[in-house]
Enzyme design. Structure first.
Site, mmCIF file in Angstrom:
data_model
loop_
_atom_site.group_PDB
_atom_site.id
_atom_site.type_symbol
_atom_site.label_atom_id
_atom_site.label_comp_id
_atom_site.label_asym_id
_atom_site.label_seq_id
_atom_site.Cartn_x
_atom_site.Cartn_y
_atom_site.Cartn_z
ATOM 1 C CE LYS A 125 -0.123 -0.047 5.017
ATOM 2 N NZ LYS A 125 -0.755 0.472 6.198
ATOM 3 N NE ARG A 182 -5.924 0.758 11.746
ATOM 4 C CZ ARG A 182 -4.738 0.577 11.175
ATOM 5 N NH1 ARG A 182 -3.757 1.433 11.403
ATOM 6 N NH2 ARG A 182 -4.495 -0.447 10.391
ATOM 7 C CG HIS A 202 -3.176 -4.302 11.938
ATOM 8 N ND1 HIS A 202 -2.042 -4.895 11.425
ATOM 9 C CD2 HIS A 202 -2.914 -2.960 11.915
ATOM 10 C CE1 HIS A 202 -1.144 -3.972 11.127
ATOM 11 N NE2 HIS A 202 -1.647 -2.786 11.425
ATOM 12 N NE ARG A 209 -2.348 -7.689 7.656
ATOM 13 C CZ ARG A 209 -2.857 -8.069 8.839
ATOM 14 N NH1 ARG A 209 -3.335 -9.285 8.999
ATOM 15 N NH2 ARG A 209 -2.889 -7.245 9.864
ATOM 16 C CE1 TYR A 262 11.262 32.168 2.203
ATOM 17 C CE2 TYR A 262 10.912 29.799 2.286
ATOM 18 C CZ TYR A 262 10.844 31.009 1.596
ATOM 19 O OH TYR A 262 10.364 31.042 0.323
ATOM 20 C CB CYS A 282 12.571 26.289 1.327
ATOM 21 S SG CYS A 282 13.803 27.332 2.123
ATOM 22 C CG MET A 283 7.142 23.777 -1.411
ATOM 23 S SD MET A 283 5.886 24.705 -2.297
ATOM 24 C CE MET A 283 5.086 25.601 -0.983
ATOM 25 C CG ASP A 284 10.310 24.392 -4.253
ATOM 26 O OD1 ASP A 284 9.386 23.578 -4.323
ATOM 27 O OD2 ASP A 284 10.151 25.633 -4.283
#
Ligand SMILES: Cc1ncc(COP(=O)(O)O)c(C=O)c1O
Length: 375
Positions: free
Chosen positions: A34, A132, A164, A221, A265, A312-314
């Site tokens: 997954k 869950r 689980h 699993r 930043y 930073c973002m990038d």
């Protein structure tokens, strides 16, 4: 290439074989692929897992299951999470086993079976203590009886009974896990009394696969261990596992700056002396968490270096002092550790999280490249 998450498919195959060799009493392996194979790539990892001996594959969502089928992988496959109203027909037609937690889901699976003319393969999940998904012990007998009825009518086939553990990362030796195993055995007896004769009964995650053979039943699993990461304090190598992913980037720019330069930043890093800064083109949009700021380390030019200032973002910055670092040099954020680079586990410890999150969060913008296997 500017940046890449390089995935060693031979490691995935090897890890599954190592997990299969630990499975007790002839239990088979359901490799959990997954979340895009925990960030490593769904289809390539599914193929490598099958090549390593996985008899089953496990995913959370229906579209993940359908992507596995669309790739021509036809091993038994369980998808365990969907919402009311989702169209179950494509999954039923494709022979995907559906996790079933309550009578409403059973009804939906039976309806999809009638619509497609294919009996729905369902696996009933018992909630043995995680609170869950799954049916509570008080509701379990009712769910089993409903399922037996639907089976008699021919609309569903109960292929599995499963649960689980609550304690995954951190260890399988927690007393809650033994209590859950007892509750699971009781649930199996209740199901048997209801007349259910499933193909597989399964409970063990990676931690239990590695350390608790009494929980293996017909199938283990494992997820994170497939990718060579350890769910417990012991190193993956101590279980014969090999981390499959290394996250790499490239120095995009170097420059000299004077003492007292505020970096990135909010200037949360300030140079103490004249120095060289190196710019790395990966940021929080690529899965480098912002709280790696001034905390996590990477390998560059033979040395580990702590990220200097705000991620930073990038992009982020490294202070490399007087070291010979040039644009184009490789920056290794994490990997198996063979070259002295940090591991995903080191990143997790530095950031107060788990290795699962470090690899699954590598962003879609980072190309996955593959070595080994046949992707
Ligand atoms: C239902 C289920 N089974 C198995 C796994 C695999 O767990 P692990 O990665 O700890 O082996 C997961 C992962 O979260 C899961 O949700």
């Amino acid at each position: 290439m500017r940046s890449e998450a390089r995935v060693d498919l031979d490691a995935v195959r090897h890890n599954v074989a190592a997990l299969a060799s630990r499975a007790a009493g002839g239990a088979q392996v359901m490799a959990v692929v997954k979340a895009d194979g925990y960030g490593h790539g769904l289809v390539p990892c599914a193929r490598a897992a099958v090549a390593g001996g996985a008899a089953w594959l496990g995913v959370a969502f229906l579209e993940e299951a359908l992507a596995v089928r669309a790739a021509g992988i036809d091993v038994p496959l369980l998808a365990w999470l969907y919402a009311p109203g989702e169209d179950l027909r494509p999954a039923v037609s494709a022979g995907v086993d559906l996790g079933v937690y309550d009578p409403a889901e059973l009804t939906a699976a039976a309806a999809a079976a009638r619509a497609t003319g294919v009996p729905a393969r369902v696996q009933l999940k018992a909630d043995t203590g995680l609170s869950r998904g799954g049916a509570q012990p008080a509701d379990w007998a009712g769910l089993c009886e409903e399922a037996a009825k639907a089976e008699a009518e021919g609309s569903v086939k109960v292929t599995g009974l499963w649960s689980h553990f609550a304690f995954a990362d951190g260890g399988a030796d927690h007393p809650t896990n033994s209590r859950q195993t007892v509750v699971f055995r009781e649930a199996l007896e209740v199901a048997e009394r209801a007349g259910l004769r499933p193909e597989v009964r399964h409970l063990a995650n990676s931690a239990a696969t590695l350390t608790a053979p009494d929980t293996h039943f017909d199938l283990v699993r494992p997820g994170v261990a497939v990718y060579g990461l350890s769910p417990v304090a012991d190193s993956p190598q101590s279980f014969g596992l090999r981390p499959a992913m290394s996250l790499r980037s490239t120095v995009a720019l170097t420059k000299r700056v004077p003492a007292g330069a505020g970096v990135s930043y909010l200037h949360r890093y300030v140079t103490e002396r004249e120095t060289t800064l190196a710019l790395v083109p990966l940021g929080y949009a690529d899965g480098v968490p912002r709280n790696a700021t001034n905390t996590a380390q990477v390998l560059l030019a033979g040395s580990r270096r702590t990220i200097a200032g705000t991620v930073c973002m990038d992009q982020f910055v490294l202070d490399v002092g007087e070291d010979a670092v040039a644009t184009g040099d490789e920056v290794l954020l994490f990997g198996p550790g063979d070259e002295g680079e940090p591991t995903a586990q080191d990143w997790a410890e530095a950031l107060g999280t788990i290795n699962y999150e470090i690899v699954t969060r590598v962003g879609a913008r980072v190309p996955r490249t593959y070595v080994g296997g046949t992707s």
